[in-house]
Design a protein around this motif. Structure first.
Motif, short mmCIF file in Angstrom:
data_model
loop_
_atom_site.label_atom_id
_atom_site.label_comp_id
_atom_site.label_asym_id
_atom_site.label_seq_id
_atom_site.Cartn_x
_atom_site.Cartn_y
_atom_site.Cartn_z
N TYR A 123 0.87 -1.17 0.00
CA TYR A 123 0.00 0.00 0.00
C TYR A 123 0.90 1.21 0.00
N LYS A 127 -2.63 8.50 4.16
CA LYS A 127 -2.98 7.89 5.44
C LYS A 127 -4.24 8.53 6.01
N ASN A 135 -4.97 -0.52 5.35
CA ASN A 135 -3.68 -0.20 4.73
C ASN A 135 -2.56 -1.02 5.37
N PHE A 141 3.53 -0.88 3.89
CA PHE A 141 2.70 0.30 3.66
C PHE A 141 3.59 1.53 3.79
#
Length: 459
Positions: A123, A127, A135, A141
Motif C-alpha cells: 500500500y 494515510k 492499509n 505500507f
C-alpha cells in the motif's frame, strides 16, 4: 452455409471467452489498483474531455473496459474519502464498514485476502481519511509523512505524485520475484491544495478552461452542508474567473498524476510484467470543483461525484458499460477474476459477468446517501434526490437521458408523476435493504459525530 454458420458461432464464442483466465494463469496475475483522490469521472481525455492531457489514463481506456456509472455509495461524514476507501478495501456497504482503525475478523480486507493467497502486497498512498487498519494489513505500507515534518504543504503536494510513483517503482524493482503482487497505489491527488510542478501548471491557463453547462453562482437551496470546508475553498457567489482557476489547477494536478502513473506502468513494461498485470484505475469519488450546481465539494449526490472506473489487463476486452456499479464491487470482481475465495457476507458483487458480456447489469437501481440530509436513487434513466436540511425538505427528479447535467427538475411536472412515485418507492426499499440508521426527513440535522454514534447504536 452450415459450415460457415458454425464457423461464425465459434468465432463469437472465442471472442467472448478467450479472455477468461484459467485458475493457474489467474494465480500468477499481478494487480495494480490505482485509487486517486477526488478525481471526477470526466477528467480523462479518452473519456470525452478535450481540454486535459492524460496519455497514461487514455491508454488504459483504449485497451481496457470502462464503467460509465461507478459510484461511491455515500458517507456519514463530510470526509467522503474515508468511507469510500473502506468500502473498496472491504466490499461492504456504507453502514456496514468498520471504523478507520478497526480490524474486524469477520470482515477481511484487501491486503489480508491477498496475503493469504500468496501475494506480496504494497500500500502506497494517503494515510489521513483512509482505512488505516486495512492499509496496514499489506506486507508493506508507505505514507508520505513530509507534510507533518516540514509544514510546506503546497510544495510537498506538488511533488506528491512523484513521491508515490518513486516508492512504487523502487518496491517493484526490489521485491521477491517468485510471487505475484498487489499494489494499492493511492496518492492524495488531485485533492486540494491543488499544486502541480510548473511545467504542468503552464499547460492549463485558466482563461482557456471551459466551465460545465451546470455552472451556477450558487446552489439554489441549502443542501445540508453548504458551509463545509470544501465549499469554503472559494467565496459564494461563485465567479467564472475563480472557478476557471480552480478547474485549471485541478487539471494540472491530474496531468502530473497521469505522468507519474505512466512511469509506474512503464516500469512494469520494462520489467516484462505489464502483460501479466491487471490494472484497475479509479478514484474514491469525484467532486463539483468548478462551480457545478454552485458547489465545489463532494458532499452532494449529483452525477459529478462519480469517479472513473477502468479495468485493463490479461483477458479484459476493450469496451464499456452503463451498468450501475458501486466501488465496493471491486473486491469480489478481483477475487472472481483471480479465482480466489470471495469473503462471505460482503455487499459487493462481481462485475466480471458484465465484462465478459454474459449480462448487462448487476442491479436495477443504485442508492446513495450523504449524512442525515441527502438520499438518492437512480435507474438507467431517472434519478431522484431527497433533501432534509434545517427542517426543510426538497426533492429533485432528473431525466438523465435527456438532461445529463441535471439542470431541469421535473419533480412537479404532472407528466413525470408516475416516475416520481416509482422512485420514491425504490428509495424506501433501498434504505430498508441497506439498513439506513437515520430517520431521514423526521429529525433535525445532526453532526458527523452524532451520525457515527447513531450507526454504532444500530443493532
Amino acid at each position: 452455409m452450415i459450415r460457415q454458420a458454425f464457423g461464425c458461432i465459434a468465432l463469437v464464442v472465442g471472442v467472448l471467452f478467450c479472455h477468461q483466465l484459467s485458475a493457474a494463469e489467474a494465480k500468477r496475475t499481478n494487480v495494480l489498483l490505482v485509487v486517486t483522490d477526488d478525481q471526477r469521472w470526466d477528467t480523462v481525455s479518452a473519456l470525452g474531455n478535450p481540454e486535459i492531457k492524460t496519455p497514461a489514463m487514455d491508454a488504459l481506456v483504449q485497451r481496457g473496459f470502462t464503467f460509465n456509472n461507478a459510484y461511491c455509495q455515500g458517507a456519514m461524514t463530510g470526509a467522503v474519502c474515508l468511507p469510500s476507501r473502506t468500502m473498496i478495501m472491504t466490499g461492504k456497504s456504507v453502514w456496514k464498514i468498520p471504523a478507520a482503525n478497526e480490524v474486524v475478523a469477520s470482515q477481511p480486507s484487501l491486503g489480508a485476502i491477498f496475503n493469504k493467497a500468496g501475494y506480496e502486497t504494497l500500500y502506497v498512498g494517503k494515510k489521513g481519511n483512509s482505512y488505516v487498519a486495512g492499509n496496514e494489513q499489506f506486507d508493506k505500507f508507505i505514507y508520505d509523512e513530509r507534510r507533518a515534518r516540514d509544514n510546506k504543504l503546497p510544495e510537498v503536494r506538488a511533488k506528491s505524485s512523484q513521491f508515490h510513483a518513486d516508492k512504487t517503482i523502487e518496491w517493484l524493482s526490489d521485491r521477491q520475484k517468485d510471487k505475484p503482487f498487489l499494489v494499492f497505489f493511492a496518492p492524495p491527488i488531485p485533492h486540494d491544495p491543488r499544486s502541480a510542478p510548473a511545467e504542468f501548471a503552464a499547460q492549463y491557463p485558466a482563461g482557456k478552461v471551459s466551465l460545465s453547462k451546470n455552472f451556477m453562482a450558487q446552489h439554489p437551496f441549502d443542501n445540508g452542508d453548504m458551509n463545509i470546508r470544501d465549499e469554503q475553498l472559494a467565496p459564494t457567489p461563485r465567479t467564472e474567473a475563480e472557478m476557471k482557476q480552480h478547474l485549471a489547477d485541478y487539471y494540472a494536478t491530474i496531468a502530473n498524476l497521469d505522468f507519474q502513473l505512466g512511469r509506474v506502468i512503464e516500469s512494469l513494461k520494462k520489467s516484462g510484467q505489464l502483460d501479466n498485470t491487471l490494472i484497475i484505475f479509479t478514484s474514491d469519488q469525484g467532486l463539483a470543483v468548478g462551480g457545478r450546481h454552485g458547489l465545489m465539494g463532494k458532499q452532494n449526490l449529483y452525477e459529478h461525484v462519480k469517479p472513473p472506473l477502468v479495468i485493463a489487463g490479461p483477458g479484459i476486452p476493450h469496451g464499456s458499460s452503463d451498468a450501475l456499479v458501486y466501488l465496493y464491487d471491486l473486491l469480489p470482481t478481483l477475487t472472481d477474476y483471480l479465482h480466489l475465495p470471495t469473503p462471505k457476507g460482503i455487499d459487493g458483487v462481481s462485475l466480471l459477468p458484465i465484462i465478459e458480456g454474459k449480462q448487462k447489469t448487476v442491479r436495477d437501481v443504485l442508492f446513495g446517501a450523504y449524512k442525515d440530509s441527502q438520499r438518492m436513487v437512480r435507474d438507467d434513466r431517472w434519478k431522484l434526490i431527497e433533501y432534509f436540511a434545517k427542517g426543510k425538505s426538497h426533492t429533485q427528479l432528473f431525466d438523465l437521458k435527456n438532461d445529463p447535467d441535471e439542470l431541469h427538475n421535473l419533480v412537479d411536472d404532472p407528466q413525470t408523476a408516475a416516475e416520481r412515485k416509482r422512485l420514491e418507492g425504490k428509495l424506501a426499499e433501498q434504505r430498508k435493504m441497506f439498513g439506513d440508521p437515520i430517520d431521514f426527513g423526521k429529525e433535525s440535522p445532526i453532526s458527523d459525530g452524532e451520525a457515527r454514534r447513531a450507526i454504532k447504536r444500530k443493532p
